[in-house]
Design a protein around this motif. Structure first.
Motif, PDB file in Angstrom:
ATOM      1  N   LEU A 118      29.664   3.701 -52.912  1.00 34.06           N
ATOM      2  CA  LEU A 118      29.291   2.678 -53.877  1.00 34.06           C
ATOM      3  C   LEU A 118      28.602   1.503 -53.196  1.00 34.06           C
ATOM      4  N   SER A 119      29.078   1.130 -52.024  1.00 34.15           N
ATOM      5  CA  SER A 119      28.462   0.017 -51.304  1.00 34.15           C
ATOM      6  C   SER A 119      27.023   0.314 -50.942  1.00 34.15           C
ATOM      7  N   SER A 120      26.741   1.564 -50.626  1.00 37.13           N
ATOM      8  CA  SER A 120      25.364   1.955 -50.317  1.00 37.13           C
ATOM      9  C   SER A 120      24.454   1.731 -51.518  1.00 37.13           C
ATOM     10  N   ILE A 121      24.925   2.101 -52.704  1.00 37.46           N
ATOM     11  CA  ILE A 121      24.133   1.906 -53.919  1.00 37.46           C
ATOM     12  C   ILE A 121      23.921   0.420 -54.190  1.00 37.46           C
ATOM     13  N   VAL A 122      24.978  -0.374 -53.994  1.00 31.93           N
ATOM     14  CA  VAL A 122      24.862  -1.820 -54.200  1.00 31.93           C
ATOM     15  C   VAL A 122      23.819  -2.407 -53.259  1.00 31.93           C
ATOM     16  N   LEU A 137       9.928  -0.438 -56.296  1.00 32.54           N
ATOM     17  CA  LEU A 137       9.453   0.940 -56.176  1.00 32.54           C
ATOM     18  C   LEU A 137      10.123   1.849 -57.197  1.00 32.54           C
ATOM     19  N   VAL A 138      11.405   1.637 -57.457  1.00 34.61           N
ATOM     20  CA  VAL A 138      12.106   2.428 -58.476  1.00 34.61           C
ATOM     21  C   VAL A 138      11.414   2.288 -59.831  1.00 34.61           C
ATOM     22  N   VAL A 153      12.258   5.996 -48.517  1.00 34.97           N
ATOM     23  CA  VAL A 153      13.099   6.152 -47.338  1.00 34.97           C
ATOM     24  C   VAL A 153      12.692   5.153 -46.257  1.00 34.97           C
ATOM     25  N   GLU A 154      11.403   4.855 -46.179  1.00 34.43           N
ATOM     26  CA  GLU A 154      10.954   3.827 -45.241  1.00 34.43           C
ATOM     27  C   GLU A 154      11.595   2.478 -45.569  1.00 34.43           C
ATOM     28  N   LEU A 155      11.655   2.155 -46.841  1.00 36.17           N
ATOM     29  CA  LEU A 155      12.157   0.849 -47.271  1.00 36.17           C
ATOM     30  C   LEU A 155      13.674   0.737 -47.172  1.00 36.17           C
ATOM     31  N   THR A 156      14.372   1.867 -47.203  1.00 37.70           N
ATOM     32  CA  THR A 156      15.833   1.823 -47.333  1.00 37.70           C
ATOM     33  C   THR A 156      16.597   2.355 -46.130  1.00 37.70           C
ATOM     34  N   TYR A 157      15.924   2.932 -45.142  1.00 35.96           N
ATOM     35  CA  TYR A 157      16.636   3.452 -43.966  1.00 35.96           C
ATOM     36  C   TYR A 157      17.515   2.363 -43.374  1.00 35.96           C
ATOM     37  N   PRO A 158      18.767   2.615 -42.997  1.00 29.30           N
ATOM     38  CA  PRO A 158      19.399   3.921 -42.804  1.00 29.30           C
ATOM     39  C   PRO A 158      20.244   4.415 -43.970  1.00 29.30           C
ATOM     40  N   SER A 181      18.599   7.359 -52.363  1.00 28.52           N
ATOM     41  CA  SER A 181      17.361   6.649 -52.695  1.00 28.52           C
ATOM     42  C   SER A 181      16.426   7.514 -53.530  1.00 28.52           C
ATOM     43  N   SER A 182      16.247   8.772 -53.139  1.00 27.45           N
ATOM     44  CA  SER A 182      15.376   9.650 -53.925  1.00 27.45           C
ATOM     45  C   SER A 182      15.991   9.965 -55.280  1.00 27.45           C
ATOM     46  N   GLY A 183      17.324  10.036 -55.330  1.00 25.52           N
ATOM     47  CA  GLY A 183      17.997  10.278 -56.607  1.00 25.52           C
ATOM     48  C   GLY A 183      17.767   9.144 -57.587  1.00 25.52           C
TER      49      GLY A 183
END
Length: 526
Positions: free
Chosen positions: A304-308, A319-320, A433-438, A444-446
């Protein structure tokens, strides 16, 4: 410290591209800090040294960071993280994925490409047939997060097996619907296939990261997306040929049955091949960033923290939205194309399918060219903006020429529009993926795909109503307005290419900075 082992060869792989990172004892990773495996490098991206090793999702949970160097490899992790090389199997994996993705995409559009024929056969409205396409978009939205979690928890092979199995099951269920009163059965089969799609759409970037080197990832992602586009192309071309527009329902049922049998047989064959061929990951990591992902893997990463964190990334949020506007417009055009062409060119079901084929084939060419271009130039922001602007131009020209009465003109303008519109789709994955790594490329694609499904449903319903009440030109102008908005918003996205920055850093610096950053931040899973 870089460990060079030129004599170490993988039995099924190509020669080592470059040695992986081996953490310097002086810059050891804090034992309590770990990063989830899916922090894998998507096409040509690497974690910037200043980007802390936040627990995300990409390496296997069983791979824990060790204080003195690399993680202890587990049975599900590459056996030797000290060597970076690509496996020959990578092309088999990505091509097999492309083929079963193609089969699933074909089933999405097989009803819409001969909308009027299925309306007559089942005795239902155009809107009911449209929902056979829109159910793909609808099921994706609530199932994205559970499936993305499963991808991080169980890995690529499990998700590939599940997706191809559901695709096969849905195709066989449809065989029980070849009678006019069995429309609910065909709906059931299509819903099963739509669930399979959730296990497919988020995988291209993950496969590219796990299996391909830094100079191949954009091309690999384009090939993976290419399969989905090819399925849509075949879905436009084949159904009008296999199912002619005839009045006799018994003969019509025979032709529909032939189409369903062919699809079911192909889906079954692909499922068997996935069982035999598809593997979780290669023996060695294919890139430096992927090796770091394995070395810093965490079983405690907070999903969940990753999504936040992703939604706090303004560039990614923009971009989304822009990706959703473009892909949603494509979904609406694909679903309603047969209806629009038939209104201006009655009896041209076959040519309507060929126009759809032209749009997708041109887009596939655009996708491959853009993937190769990105691998060489790394100009993500500039390429994405130019392609988006040309999509708007192509859509405007298509809108103005559809009703001129010349099919050959429609073929040309539709193909030009498709080159940019569908060619944009893999660009969105790469840029994300460039914008959100790591962070996990699966998440991100989902999220990009969720945006596409939401806008796809809105645009399909809205444009369909506009076409029914006002005609095709107002319906297409409706899409032009939103595509223009998307191009404008794309201009505001800042090109924060995190993996590119990291790839330019020395290995020792990257490892040391990752360690320092990890020690300074609390473990999110605790």
């Amino acid at each position: 410290m870089v460990n060079e082992d030129p004599s170490h060869q993988e039995h099924d792989g190509t020669p080592a591209q470059e040695p992986a990172l081996r953490a310097d004892p002086s810059a050891s990773i804090h034992p309590s800090v770990s990063v989830h495996p899916s922090v894998s490098a998507h096409p040509s991206v690497s974690i910037h040294p200043s980007v802390s090793a936040y627990p995300s999702s990409s390496a296997h949970p069983s791979t824990l960071a060790q204080p003195g160097g690399l993680a202890n490899p587990s049975s599900s992790c590459p056996e030797d993280l000290s060597v970076i090389k690509v496996s020959r199997r990578r092309w088999v994996v990505v091509l097999l994925f492309s083929f079963y993705s193609m089969c699933n995409a074909f089933q999405w559009i097989q009803y819409g490409s001969i909308n009027n024929i299925f309306m007559k056969f089942y005795g239902v409205s155009a809107f009911a047939i449209d929902w056979l396409s829109m159910c793909y978009m609808l099921t994706y939205i609530p199932l994205l997060l559970p499936v993305a979690w499963l991808l991080e928890k169980f890995g690529l092979r499990t998700i590939a097996l599940t997706g191809s199995a559901l695709n096969c099951l849905g195709a066989w269920v449809k065989l029980g619907s070849v009678k006019p009163h069995l429309f609910p059965v065909t709906v059931l089969g299509q819903v099963i296939c739509s669930v399979a799609q959730v296990f497919i759409l988020g995988m291209p970037s993950r496969i590219a990261s796990v299996w391909f080197g830094a100079d191949e990832v954009s091309t690999a992602c384009s090939i993976a997306v290419f399969g989905n586009q090819l399925g849509i192309a075949v879905g436009f071309l084949v159904p009008p040929v296999l199912v002619p527009n005839i009045e006799d329902r018994d003969k019509l049922a025979h032709h529909i049955g032939i189409m369903f049998y062919i699809v079911a047989g192909v889906a079954a064959l692909l499922f068997i091949l996935v069982i035999i061929v598809f593997r979780e990951k290669p023996k060695h990591p294919p890139s430096r960033a992927q090796s770091l992902s394995y070395a810093l893997a965490s079983p405690d990463a907070s999903y969940l923290s990753s999504i936040v964190r992703l939604f706090k990334n303004l560039n990614f949020v923009l971009l989304v939205i822009t990706y959703g506007l473009n892909a949603g417009a494509f979904y609406a055009l694909s679903t309603l194309l047969n209806r629009m062409v038939i209104l201006h060119y009655p009896g041209e079901e076959v040519n309507a399918g060929r126009i759809g084929l032209t749009i997708v084939i041109a887009g596939m060419l655009g996708a491959v060219i853009s993937g190769i271009w990105l691998d060489r130039s790394k100009t993500y922001k500039e390429t994405t903006l130019v392609v988006y602007i040309m999509t708007v131009v192509g859509m405007v020209v298509y809108t103005l020429t559809l009703n001129l009465g010349y099919l050959w003109v429609v073929f040309i303008t539709a193909g030009t529009m498709g080159f940019f519109m569908t060619g944009y789709l893999p660009l969105g994955f790469e840029f994300a993926v460039e914008l959100t790594y790591p962070e996990s490329e699966g998440i991100s694609s989902g999220l990009l795909n969720v945006s596409a499904q939401v806008f796809g449903i809105i645009f399909t319903i809205s444009q369909g109503q506009i076409i029914d009440n006002y005609g095709t030109m107002p319906g297409n102008i409706f899409l032009c307005v939103f595509l223009t908005l998307g191009a404008a918003l794309t201009a505001f996205i800042r090109a924060d290419l995190r993996r590119q920055k990291a790839n330019k850093e020395a290995p020792e610096n990257s490892t040391s900075l990752l360690s320092q950053s990890a020690e300074q931040r609390p473990l999110l899973g605790s």
